[in-house]
Motif scaffolding. Structure first.
Motif, PDB file in Angstrom:
ATOM      1  N   THR A   1     -26.141   5.410   6.806  1.00 52.39           N
ATOM      2  CA  THR A   1     -25.437   4.522   7.734  1.00 52.39           C
ATOM      3  C   THR A   1     -24.219   3.848   7.130  1.00 52.39           C
ATOM      4  O   THR A   1     -23.533   3.107   7.823  1.00 52.39           O
ATOM      5  N   PHE A   2     -23.950   4.067   5.832  1.00 53.57           N
ATOM      6  CA  PHE A   2     -22.782   3.419   5.228  1.00 53.57           C
ATOM      7  C   PHE A   2     -22.184   4.304   4.149  1.00 53.57           C
ATOM      8  O   PHE A   2     -22.828   5.206   3.626  1.00 53.57           O
ATOM      9  N   THR A   3     -20.929   4.005   3.836  1.00 55.61           N
ATOM     10  CA  THR A   3     -20.243   4.652   2.724  1.00 55.61           C
ATOM     11  C   THR A   3     -19.186   3.696   2.205  1.00 55.61           C
ATOM     12  O   THR A   3     -18.728   2.807   2.940  1.00 55.61           O
ATOM     13  N   ASN A   4     -18.813   3.837   0.969  1.00 51.28           N
ATOM     14  CA  ASN A   4     -17.778   2.993   0.384  1.00 51.28           C
ATOM     15  C   ASN A   4     -16.437   3.694   0.464  1.00 51.28           C
ATOM     16  O   ASN A   4     -16.351   4.901   0.267  1.00 51.28           O
ATOM     17  N   PHE A   5     -15.389   2.938   0.758  1.00 52.29           N
ATOM     18  CA  PHE A   5     -14.039   3.467   0.661  1.00 52.29           C
ATOM     19  C   PHE A   5     -13.060   2.323   0.554  1.00 52.29           C
ATOM     20  O   PHE A   5     -13.370   1.179   0.883  1.00 52.29           O
ATOM     21  N   TRP A   6     -11.870   2.643   0.043  1.00 52.20           N
ATOM     22  CA  TRP A   6     -10.830   1.650  -0.171  1.00 52.20           C
ATOM     23  C   TRP A   6      -9.993   1.490   1.084  1.00 52.20           C
ATOM     24  O   TRP A   6      -9.736   2.451   1.799  1.00 52.20           O
ATOM     25  N   VAL A   7      -9.549   0.258   1.314  1.00 47.08           N
ATOM     26  CA  VAL A   7      -8.607  -0.036   2.393  1.00 47.08           C
ATOM     27  C   VAL A   7      -7.397  -0.708   1.752  1.00 47.08           C
ATOM     28  O   VAL A   7      -7.543  -1.658   0.979  1.00 47.08           O
ATOM     29  N   GLN A   8      -6.220  -0.228   2.058  1.00 44.34           N
ATOM     30  CA  GLN A   8      -5.001  -0.816   1.507  1.00 44.34           C
ATOM     31  C   GLN A   8      -4.303  -1.600   2.622  1.00 44.34           C
ATOM     32  O   GLN A   8      -4.062  -1.078   3.704  1.00 44.34           O
ATOM     33  N   VAL A   9      -4.016  -2.867   2.361  1.00 43.73           N
ATOM     34  CA  VAL A   9      -3.371  -3.744   3.339  1.00 43.73           C
ATOM     35  C   VAL A   9      -1.941  -4.005   2.878  1.00 43.73           C
ATOM     36  O   VAL A   9      -1.706  -4.403   1.747  1.00 43.73           O
ATOM     37  N   HIS A  10      -0.995  -3.788   3.770  1.00 45.44           N
ATOM     38  CA  HIS A  10       0.419  -3.991   3.457  1.00 45.44           C
ATOM     39  C   HIS A  10       0.933  -5.276   4.106  1.00 45.44           C
ATOM     40  O   HIS A  10       0.445  -5.700   5.148  1.00 45.44           O
ATOM     41  N   GLU A  11       1.922  -5.877   3.463  1.00 43.77           N
ATOM     42  CA  GLU A  11       2.645  -7.044   3.974  1.00 43.77           C
ATOM     43  C   GLU A  11       1.740  -8.240   4.264  1.00 43.77           C
ATOM     44  O   GLU A  11       1.951  -8.984   5.224  1.00 43.77           O
ATOM     45  N   LEU A  12       0.757  -8.436   3.411  1.00 46.31           N
ATOM     46  CA  LEU A  12      -0.110  -9.599   3.507  1.00 46.31           C
ATOM     47  C   LEU A  12       0.575 -10.748   2.776  1.00 46.31           C
ATOM     48  O   LEU A  12       0.939 -10.605   1.610  1.00 46.31           O
ATOM     49  N   PRO A  13       0.783 -11.890   3.446  1.00 44.01           N
ATOM     50  CA  PRO A  13       1.424 -13.027   2.770  1.00 44.01           C
ATOM     51  C   PRO A  13       0.638 -13.432   1.519  1.00 44.01           C
ATOM     52  O   PRO A  13      -0.586 -13.378   1.502  1.00 44.01           O
ATOM     53  N   SER A  14       1.353 -13.823   0.487  1.00 40.10           N
ATOM     54  CA  SER A  14       0.722 -14.123  -0.806  1.00 40.10           C
ATOM     55  C   SER A  14      -0.322 -15.230  -0.705  1.00 40.10           C
ATOM     56  O   SER A  14      -1.270 -15.248  -1.471  1.00 40.10           O
ATOM     57  N   GLY A  15      -0.185 -16.150   0.232  1.00 42.92           N
ATOM     58  CA  GLY A  15      -1.158 -17.231   0.396  1.00 42.92           C
ATOM     59  C   GLY A  15      -2.504 -16.732   0.903  1.00 42.92           C
ATOM     60  O   GLY A  15      -3.515 -17.427   0.800  1.00 42.92           O
ATOM     61  N   LEU A  16      -2.533 -15.522   1.473  1.00 42.01           N
ATOM     62  CA  LEU A  16      -3.783 -14.966   1.991  1.00 42.01           C
ATOM     63  C   LEU A  16      -4.450 -13.990   1.025  1.00 42.01           C
ATOM     64  O   LEU A  16      -5.466 -13.390   1.352  1.00 42.01           O
TER      65      LEU A  16
END
Length: 141
Positions: free
Chosen positions: A115-130
């Motif tokens: 029911t699960f698997t691991n994988f990477w998610v890449q987030v772009h343009e996230l403000p540095s404060g977050l």
């Protein structure tokens, strides 16, 4: 020639040899992964088997078996090949995620949840404060 093939039979000792090999495979899941494609569609097993065998191309070879219920047993013959496949996750077949889980000692492949698997998610343009651990946890959840 067709008549000769129609009368072709295995000898009793040959049949016993095949049954013993099946019993050994059924009990030994040391280098096995169980997987399923995350889809409601029908998966063409021969295509899956050929594609995965060509893609992974394990050193010691691979035996892929359809367990039914959209589950597949990937039997390797050494730990190096298993580790290579696990390290390369996530894997996809026909744009469908393949959920893989290693079969541990004492487990049966049909009993695993998958029911699960691991994988990477890449987030772009996230403000540095977050860029915090709490925000990463929220993305992961």
């Amino acid at each position: 020639m067709e008549e000769e093939l129609a009368n072709l039979n295995l000898l009793d000792d040959e049949e016993e040899a095949f049954q013993e090999e099946i019993a050994v495979v059924d009990r030994n899941y040391q280098f096995c992964l169980v997987g399923r494609c995350l889809t409601d569609s029908v998966v063409h097993f021969p295509s899956l088997r050929n594609t995965i065998a060509d893609l992974w191309h394990p050193i010691g070879g691979i035996c892929i078996t359809d367990l039914g219920g959209k589950r597949y047993l990937f039997q390797f013959f050494n730990d190096v090949d298993v580790q290579m496949v696990v390290a390369g996750t996530p894997w996809f077949f026909n744009n469908h995620l393949i959920i893989l889980q290693r079969v541990r000692k004492g487990e049966h492949p049909l009993d695993l949840a998958l029911t699960f698997t691991n994988f990477w998610v890449q987030v772009h343009e996230l403000p540095s404060g977050l860029m915090t651990k709490a925000m990463a946890k929220r993305f992961g959840d």
